[in-house]
Design an enzyme around this catalytic site. Sequence first.
Site, PDB file in Angstrom:
ATOM      1  N   ASP A  11      42.387  43.065  36.263  1.00  0.00           N
ATOM      2  CA  ASP A  11      41.434  43.319  35.179  1.00  0.00           C
ATOM      3  C   ASP A  11      42.113  42.903  33.872  1.00  0.00           C
ATOM      4  OD1 ASP A  11      39.305  44.095  33.681  1.00  0.00           O
ATOM      5  OD2 ASP A  11      39.285  46.190  34.331  1.00  0.00           O
ATOM      6  N   ASP A 105      36.434  38.428  33.863  1.00  0.00           N
ATOM      7  CA  ASP A 105      37.782  38.948  33.637  1.00  0.00           C
ATOM      8  C   ASP A 105      38.260  39.902  34.720  1.00  0.00           C
ATOM      9  OD1 ASP A 105      35.910  40.889  32.980  1.00  0.00           O
ATOM     10  OD2 ASP A 105      37.170  41.797  31.437  1.00  0.00           O
ATOM     11  N   GLU A 106      37.630  39.885  35.883  1.00  0.00           N
ATOM     12  CA  GLU A 106      37.964  40.886  36.896  1.00  0.00           C
ATOM     13  C   GLU A 106      37.771  40.300  38.290  1.00  0.00           C
ATOM     14  OE1 GLU A 106      36.578  45.482  37.992  1.00  0.00           O
ATOM     15  OE2 GLU A 106      35.531  44.325  36.449  1.00  0.00           O
TER      16      GLU A 106
END
Length: 483
Positions: A11, A105-106
């Site tokens: 993350d 983003d993960e």
Amino acid sequence: MRPAPTILHLDMDAFYASAEQAAKPSLRGKAVVVGGLGPRGVVATASYEARILGVHSAMPTAQARRLAPNAAYLVPRFPLYRSVSEQVMELLGRLSPLVEPLSLDEAFVDLEAGGVADDSVSAQVTGERLRTAIREVTGLSGSVGLAGSKMLAKIASEQAKPDGLVLIEPGTERELLAPMSVRTLPGVGPATGDHLRRAGMTTVHDLAEAGEAELVRLVGKAHGHGLYRMALGLDDRPVVAERDAKSVSVEDTFDVDLHDRVRVRAEVERLAVRCVERLRSADRSGRTVVLKVRRYDFSTLTRSETLRGPTDDPTVVREAAARLLEAVDTTGGVRLLGVGVTGLADFTQEDLFAQAADARELAKRAEAPEKPVADEDRKPVDEEPESAEQLAARRWPAGHDVRHAAHGHGWVQGSGVGRVTVRFEEPGGPVGRVVTFRIDDPELSPADPLPLVRDPVDYSSWPASLPKSRSGAVSAAGGESSP
């Protein structure tokens, strides 16, 4: 559950805000808020400096301004975020063929499938090397969680924030989860959490002690069974490389309620075209068109129409959305519109009539320039025309990139009263100086974002041969030694 912590969850830390701080030297270490800046804007991401002041994601921007009046408020730059995300996902793909992106983003990564980890030590070393690689390539930090299941890996990465790594050893799951809030578990939102609280269950330990039968009685069979397993730390979900999207949609919230029916229809048609662009970029088609309308009183209506077959034709989707709008009363005003397509497929049902109409329309536009629309046709008499400040804000969004013929690359700090203020600086450089121009200055023009790292380390052979980090060597015990 796996006997080794070989499922990794990455993350990125305050992704949008961190990217803006890396791109703009003058914002390093300062409160940054990224999101919609209008009266109805919402915070997308806040830097950790802004979070200390109480600002968080999904908060109205107006409330954020009251909490952090001196923060930098910026409009999102999605081309930059997508570019950085692609760099990160490429690194993850070098670790394993099984990478499950959850957002820009993960992502989850199955390290065992990639042959890069099979026990706690190798998983820890891989996780630390990944964090180093991400920083070297993008200039940003990410937090890593390692565990024997997806649920626990995600919990571990949350505990690791910001810029850390947490590994949960198999066999310690129940002890770790026991004191945590029930809201920690996936699928337990505010309503379910409140329902469990009224039943006297506030921690994961309480759920495990209550037993499966009691949880089924409280929240239903399917949810209760899953909740009990999670309370015991059990999660057998695999990392799935391809997450099949169920729908594609776009929506806009308007600063001022729309009352004019012609304007509402025009916005719906515009959204339909944007939706098809996203559909085509994903190489998909869809069979059901969905219209979403949020009215002045916050009531939300959805209408849908199922076509004869899957399509990615803009005319078909646009006309279907317009038909759906005819069944919606918008006289009180509209604050949000959305158009989506569901029932996705990998093929297109040919519609020759729609394609012919679309071709004719494109040919018309190519032959003759679009005629200006009279003001009385564009806006109702009771709606105010956009002010010079609104026009400037739309042309020069705060935080977006510009280039000046004499001063070079910079970014918009703000605009108003016929002026636009620009700070001229680049990623990795010194804090730049500020210059103000007229909004119609011919030497000032929008520009594309610059890379956050000018000379990134070459990771083309990673992870087989990892180059030594410029920021320090990686230790097998988990952690980076700084110079």
